[in-house]
Design an enzyme around this catalytic site. Structure first.
Site, PDB file in Angstrom:
ATOM      1  N   LYS A 194      -4.327  -7.276 -13.689  1.00  0.00           N
ATOM      2  CA  LYS A 194      -4.229  -8.610 -13.226  1.00  0.00           C
ATOM      3  C   LYS A 194      -5.643  -8.981 -13.050  1.00  0.00           C
ATOM      4  CE  LYS A 194      -1.815  -8.683  -9.669  1.00  0.00           C
ATOM      5  NZ  LYS A 194      -1.449  -7.453  -9.337  1.00  0.00           N
ATOM      6  N   ARG A 204       3.672 -12.633  -3.317  1.00  0.00           N
ATOM      7  CA  ARG A 204       4.264 -11.297  -3.825  1.00  0.00           C
ATOM      8  C   ARG A 204       5.761 -11.164  -3.190  1.00  0.00           C
ATOM      9  NH1 ARG A 204      -0.915  -8.217  -3.971  1.00  0.00           N
ATOM     10  NH2 ARG A 204      -0.681  -6.379  -4.820  1.00  0.00           N
ATOM     11  N   ARG A 237      -8.625   4.754 -12.100  1.00  0.00           N
ATOM     12  CA  ARG A 237      -9.561   3.552 -11.664  1.00  0.00           C
ATOM     13  C   ARG A 237     -10.478   3.823 -10.616  1.00  0.00           C
ATOM     14  NH1 ARG A 237      -6.668  -2.115  -9.710  1.00  0.00           N
ATOM     15  NH2 ARG A 237      -5.989  -0.975  -7.961  1.00  0.00           N
ATOM     16  N   ARG A 251     -10.490   3.651  -4.790  1.00  0.00           N
ATOM     17  CA  ARG A 251      -9.745   2.785  -3.652  1.00  0.00           C
ATOM     18  C   ARG A 251      -8.686   3.907  -2.994  1.00  0.00           C
ATOM     19  NH1 ARG A 251      -7.237  -2.889  -5.805  1.00  0.00           N
ATOM     20  NH2 ARG A 251      -5.458  -2.023  -4.445  1.00  0.00           N
ATOM     21  N   ARG A 294       3.490   1.724  -3.745  1.00  0.00           N
ATOM     22  CA  ARG A 294       3.234   0.405  -4.281  1.00  0.00           C
ATOM     23  C   ARG A 294       4.012  -0.117  -5.304  1.00  0.00           C
ATOM     24  NH1 ARG A 294      -2.795   1.059  -5.440  1.00  0.00           N
ATOM     25  NH2 ARG A 294      -3.013  -0.815  -6.007  1.00  0.00           N
TER      26      ARG A 294
HETATM   27  P1  AMP Z   1      -3.980  -5.759  -4.727  1.00  0.00           P
HETATM   28  O1  AMP Z   1      -5.680  -5.427  -4.817  1.00  0.00           O
HETATM   29  O2  AMP Z   1      -3.550  -6.890  -5.325  1.00  0.00           O
HETATM   30  O3  AMP Z   1      -3.491  -4.493  -5.433  1.00  0.00           O
HETATM   31  O4  AMP Z   1      -3.401  -5.427  -3.233  1.00  0.00           O
HETATM   32  C1  AMP Z   1      -3.795  -4.421  -2.450  1.00  0.00           C
HETATM   33  C2  AMP Z   1      -3.101  -4.595  -1.245  1.00  0.00           C
HETATM   34  O5  AMP Z   1      -3.185  -5.729  -0.480  1.00  0.00           O
HETATM   35  C3  AMP Z   1      -1.364  -4.527  -1.568  1.00  0.00           C
HETATM   36  O6  AMP Z   1      -0.833  -3.354  -1.820  1.00  0.00           O
HETATM   37  C4  AMP Z   1      -0.906  -5.051  -0.147  1.00  0.00           C
HETATM   38  O7  AMP Z   1      -0.747  -3.931   0.692  1.00  0.00           O
HETATM   39  C5  AMP Z   1      -1.825  -5.851   0.233  1.00  0.00           C
HETATM   40  N1  AMP Z   1      -1.527  -7.317  -0.431  1.00  0.00           N
HETATM   41  C6  AMP Z   1      -2.337  -8.061  -1.175  1.00  0.00           C
HETATM   42  N2  AMP Z   1      -1.610  -9.216  -1.574  1.00  0.00           N
HETATM   43  C7  AMP Z   1      -0.548  -9.281  -0.866  1.00  0.00           C
HETATM   44  C8  AMP Z   1       0.341 -10.133  -0.636  1.00  0.00           C
HETATM   45  N3  AMP Z   1       0.200 -11.449  -1.218  1.00  0.00           N
HETATM   46  N4  AMP Z   1       1.178  -9.899   0.379  1.00  0.00           N
HETATM   47  C9  AMP Z   1       1.417  -8.949   0.993  1.00  0.00           C
HETATM   48  N5  AMP Z   1       0.425  -7.908   1.050  1.00  0.00           N
HETATM   49  C10 AMP Z   1      -0.508  -8.009   0.097  1.00  0.00           C
END
Ligand code: AMP
Length: 213
Positions: free
Chosen positions: A13, A88, A127, A160, A171
């Protein structure tokens, strides 16, 4: 153009968003990036979010929704935006509807980026990201030119914390349980466009471009 990107962690994404942001000249709003910035700046929001993110769990809806509502009301979003990683959960999608109503806008499309769990695991364990500009690399398919150093800004490349195998599995579980139902939620109202992203990143970008043409 008001776009939402759905898809599992590691579906690509972020990489797709970086291209679409330039093509359609709209701000890329990644909730994960906003949380990570707050964590590295040790803000109150960052401290709260880190407790969930490090365990592979979602940050609670109320915290996340308020953060996105504030961001979408900023002036650079007046001509459109690209949401990456939000909504989400179903309550977040309902909240987004309310935010859009208040802003007098509506979503243009929801792009669902699809990829198998096996490929997610392979991509995410390899990654690496730039700690300065956030650019993503893959040790196998897209390594930096110089080991550990970002090609674009010379920042330090790191892994990360939540890209460890155990946290990736958690996740993915969270994604299937809480986020995947959103695909049907948006399909039912005719907003979904599915894009498989198991090939090269430019193939997914081209499919999206064609769709909007
Ligand atoms: P991402 O970089 O999008 O994979 O997000 C990393 C982490 O941030 C996720 O695994 C969640 O713990 C948190 N996170 C990101 N977006 C959301 C969301 N819309 N709602 C809740 N937690 C989020």
């Amino acid at each position: 153009m008001q776009l939402v990107l759905l898809g599992a962690p590691g579906s690509g994404k972020g990489t797709l968003a970086a291209d679409l942001k330039n093509i359609y000249d709209i701000p890329h709003i990644s909730t994960g990036d906003i949380f990570r910035r707050n964590i590295s700046n040790k803000t109150e929001l960052g401290l709260k979010a880190d407790a969930y993110i490090s365990k592979g769990q979602l940050v609670p809806d109320d915290i996340t929704i308020n953060m996105v509502a504030d961001r979408l009301s900023e002036p650079d979003c007046s001509e459109g935006f690209l949401l990456d990683g939000f909504p989400r959960t179903i309550p977040q999608a309902d909240a987004l509807n309310d935010i859009m109503k208040k802003l007098g806008r509506s979503l243009t499309a929801v792009i669902d980026v699809t990829i198998s769990d096996e490929l997610v695991l392979k991509r995410l364990t390899n990654r690496r990201v730039c700690s300065n500009c956030g650019l993503s690399y893959n040790l196998i398919s897209m390594p930096p030119k110089q080991d550990g150093i970002c090609d674009k800004c010379s920042g330090k490349i790191i892994q990360r914390k939540d890209d460890s195998e155990d946290t990736i599995k958690k996740r993915l579980e969270t994604y299937h349980k809480q986020t995947q139902p959103l695909v049907d939620y948006y399909r039912d109202i005719g907003l979904i466009f599915d894009v498989s992203n198991e090939g090269k990143p430019e193939e997914a970008v081209n499919k999206v471009r064609k769709y909007f043409e």
